[in-house]
Design a protein around this motif. Structure first.
Motif, PDB file in Angstrom:
ATOM      1  N   MET A   1      44.653  29.306  42.508  1.00 43.20           N
ATOM      2  CA  MET A   1      44.889  30.874  43.285  1.00 43.20           C
ATOM      3  C   MET A   1      45.919  31.402  42.568  1.00 43.20           C
ATOM      4  SD  MET A   1      46.804  30.876  46.964  1.00 43.20           S
ATOM      5  CE  MET A   1      47.254  32.571  47.501  1.00 43.20           C
ATOM      6  N   LEU A   2      45.427  32.623  42.365  1.00 45.74           N
ATOM      7  CA  LEU A   2      46.444  33.667  41.497  1.00 45.74           C
ATOM      8  C   LEU A   2      47.218  34.564  42.414  1.00 45.74           C
ATOM      9  CD1 LEU A   2      47.241  34.815  38.796  1.00 45.74           C
ATOM     10  CD2 LEU A   2      45.360  36.359  39.081  1.00 45.74           C
ATOM     11  N   GLY A 397      53.561  25.906  41.041  1.00 47.72           N
ATOM     12  CA  GLY A 397      52.554  26.399  39.866  1.00 47.72           C
ATOM     13  C   GLY A 397      52.899  26.791  38.594  1.00 47.72           C
ATOM     14  N   HIS A 398      52.255  27.442  38.170  1.00 47.03           N
ATOM     15  CA  HIS A 398      52.674  27.859  36.538  1.00 47.03           C
ATOM     16  C   HIS A 398      53.050  29.215  36.822  1.00 47.03           C
ATOM     17  CE1 HIS A 398      50.689  24.393  35.190  1.00 47.03           C
ATOM     18  NE2 HIS A 398      51.204  24.369  34.157  1.00 47.03           N
ATOM     19  N   THR A 413      51.882  33.972  39.430  1.00 43.91           N
ATOM     20  CA  THR A 413      51.904  32.325  39.482  1.00 43.91           C
ATOM     21  C   THR A 413      50.589  31.947  39.737  1.00 43.91           C
ATOM     22  OG1 THR A 413      54.253  32.544  40.229  1.00 43.91           O
ATOM     23  CG2 THR A 413      52.993  30.704  40.807  1.00 43.91           C
ATOM     24  N   VAL A 414      50.292  30.746  39.017  1.00 41.89           N
ATOM     25  CA  VAL A 414      48.863  30.385  39.434  1.00 41.89           C
ATOM     26  C   VAL A 414      49.227  28.818  39.874  1.00 41.89           C
ATOM     27  CG1 VAL A 414      46.734  29.681  37.968  1.00 41.89           C
ATOM     28  CG2 VAL A 414      47.626  31.663  37.334  1.00 41.89           C
ATOM     29  N   LEU A 421      44.328  29.909  35.324  1.00 41.20           N
ATOM     30  CA  LEU A 421      45.384  29.935  34.678  1.00 41.20           C
ATOM     31  C   LEU A 421      45.470  30.442  33.049  1.00 41.20           C
ATOM     32  CD1 LEU A 421      48.317  28.972  34.147  1.00 41.20           C
ATOM     33  CD2 LEU A 421      47.634  26.805  33.608  1.00 41.20           C
ATOM     34  N   ALA A 422      43.952  29.835  32.740  1.00 39.65           N
ATOM     35  CA  ALA A 422      43.772  30.229  31.231  1.00 39.65           C
ATOM     36  C   ALA A 422      43.442  31.712  31.169  1.00 39.65           C
ATOM     37  CB  ALA A 422      42.399  29.475  30.817  1.00 39.65           C
TER      38      ALA A 422
END
Length: 441
Positions: A1-2, A397-398, A413-414, A421-422
């Motif tokens: 999820m973004l 998340g990242h 945030t992913v 993410l990529a």
């Protein structure tokens, strides 16, 4: 999820960077091992990143005999060996000492010196910093006083091109074409002009002035000093240099906003020789890659987790470059690994929230215009300087951010979606609109 986020400044990127001396200096060295989740860790200081063939082979032996077999390059041009048994210290020290990598047991953790890796090779610098490097290391190892420096304190020797001056060293010497040198004390545009022949001695005296200034502040580095103490330090250094008989004059020289790392590929060499510059994906070299690099000629490790091989016969340069490419090293700007960095992450670091090296590998795609650095926690160990994309593992998340100097702006945030993410990282790396600068990889 973004999840989209509004642009706003974030807290300081490296909370541990500006800490006071609330405890002893825990920086690892070759004689003081650090216990990590994957075993003990040794950090071998290599002033200027310069290694002889014998020294490079000794490091390989250390990694294969005691560690995980890999040589891990740092953002200061040093080498770390991981996965060591806790009881290998005496044998490790003996091997390193015989190779000349431990000229002083008392000073081994304070020999933190970065230098312009192409100095004297491509004709672009204003001065060859090689004599400064030799002189400063000799003076440093002969000084009882400077054993009090922290393992974090950093000297930079810049040949005038502005590459390592941008790395935020505590003391920087800058080459000039007129027989003088500039000494930068701390994070300021103010500099002191001294004769080039006195530059190493001037840096040594400035380091002593820092220690006196830091005595009652608990500061490890110049940036840790309280504001009024930091402001007074250049004037104190000016006074001390004059008292030591060094001709000195104050001046101003802006610090470059970002470091220009060497371009990868073939570089012009001196005296008809060739030199090759390569990047190392995530700073990790296996034994075969290390042998290929270190047996080809002189070796200079760079603060960008890369290496410059010098003294190559011109007729061998192209074939060696091809072999380095086949070995998985970065030999041109089109490599998908160009500009990609990461901290150790899991499983080597207990503080990390993710295996960020694996995450970075899964997200590798077409080369981006901005570098990207993956961190397993908010400390961001080894992060770059200047402008870059910051990817930090968090409990949610990242988090992906755009860093410009001292300002960090969150973009997204992913959560738990490698493909998203990529894509988010690739998009962030492609948002830079300024014209690319010639020496970036």
């Amino acid at each position: 999820m973004l999840a989209a986020m509004s642009a706003s400044p974030l807290p300081p990127r490296s909370p541990g960077d500006a800490c006071a001396r609330s405890s002893g200096d825990a920086c690892p060295g070759a004689l003081r091992l650090h216990r990590a989740d994957d075993g003990a860790l040794a950090r071998i200081r290599i002033p200027g990143g310069i290694l002889t063939i014998r020294q490079a082979d000794a490091l390989r032996q250390v990694a294969e005999r005691f560690g995980d077999g890999e040589l891990h390059l740092t953002s200061r041009g040093n080498v770390q060996v991981r996965g060591l048994p806790a009881d290998c210290g005496a044998e490790l020290a003996g091997l390193l000492g015989r190779a000349g990598l431990l000229p002083s047991a008392r000073h081994e953790r304070v020999r933190n010196v970065v230098a312009s890796p192409l100095s004297g090779l491509d004709g672009l610098g204003a001065a060859d910093v090689g004599p400064w490097l030799t002189g400063l290391d000799r003076l440093l190892c002969a000084s009882d006083r400077l054993t009090a420096l922290s393992g974090r304190f950093l000297f930079a020797l810049d040949d005038g091109r502005g590459d390592v001056d941008a790395l935020g060293a505590d003391l920087a010497l800058l080459g000039r074409g007129d027989g003088s040198a500039l000494l930068r004390v701390g994070d300021t545009d103010a500099v002191l002009r001294v004769p080039a022949s006195d530059a190493p001695r001037a840096a040594l005296l400035a380091a002593g002035a820092f220690l006196d200034a830091a005595r009652d502040t608990g500061a490890w580095r110049t940036k840790d000093l309280p504001g009024e103490v930091a402001s007074a330090l250049p004037d104190d250094v000016l006074r001390r240099l004059g008292q030591a008989g060094i001709a000195v004059a104050p001046g101003s020289h802006p610090r470059p906003p970002e470091a220009l790392r060497p371009a990868t590929g073939r570089l012009p060499g001196s005296r008809g020789e060739a030199a090759l510059s390569v990047g190392v994906p995530l700073g990790r070299l296996n034994p075969a890659q290390w042998r290929l690099l270190s047996s080809a000629g002189g070796l200079r490790l760079t603060p960008w987790r890369g290496a410059v091989v010098t003294g190559i016969a011109p007729h061998r340069a192209d074939s060696l470059l091809g072999a380095l490419t086949e070995a998985g090293l970065i030999t041109g700007p089109g490599s998908p690994w160009a500009g990609v960095g990461a901290c150790v992450g899991q499983p080597g670091c207990a503080k990390s929230l993710a295996d960020v090296r694996a995450d970075a590998g899964a997200a590798v795609g077409p080369a981006g215009r901005l570098p990207v650095y993956w961190s397993g926690c908010e400390r961001r160990c080894g992060h770059p300087h200047g402008e870059w994309i910051d990817v930090v593992a968090t409990p949610d998340g990242h988090r992906i951010s755009h860093v410009r100097g001292d300002r960090t702006t969150a973009t997204s945030t992913v959560r738990d979606d490698p493909a998203a993410l990529a894509a988010a990282v690739a998009a962030a790396r492609g948002t830079h609109t300024a014209a690319p600068r010639g020496t970036h990889t």
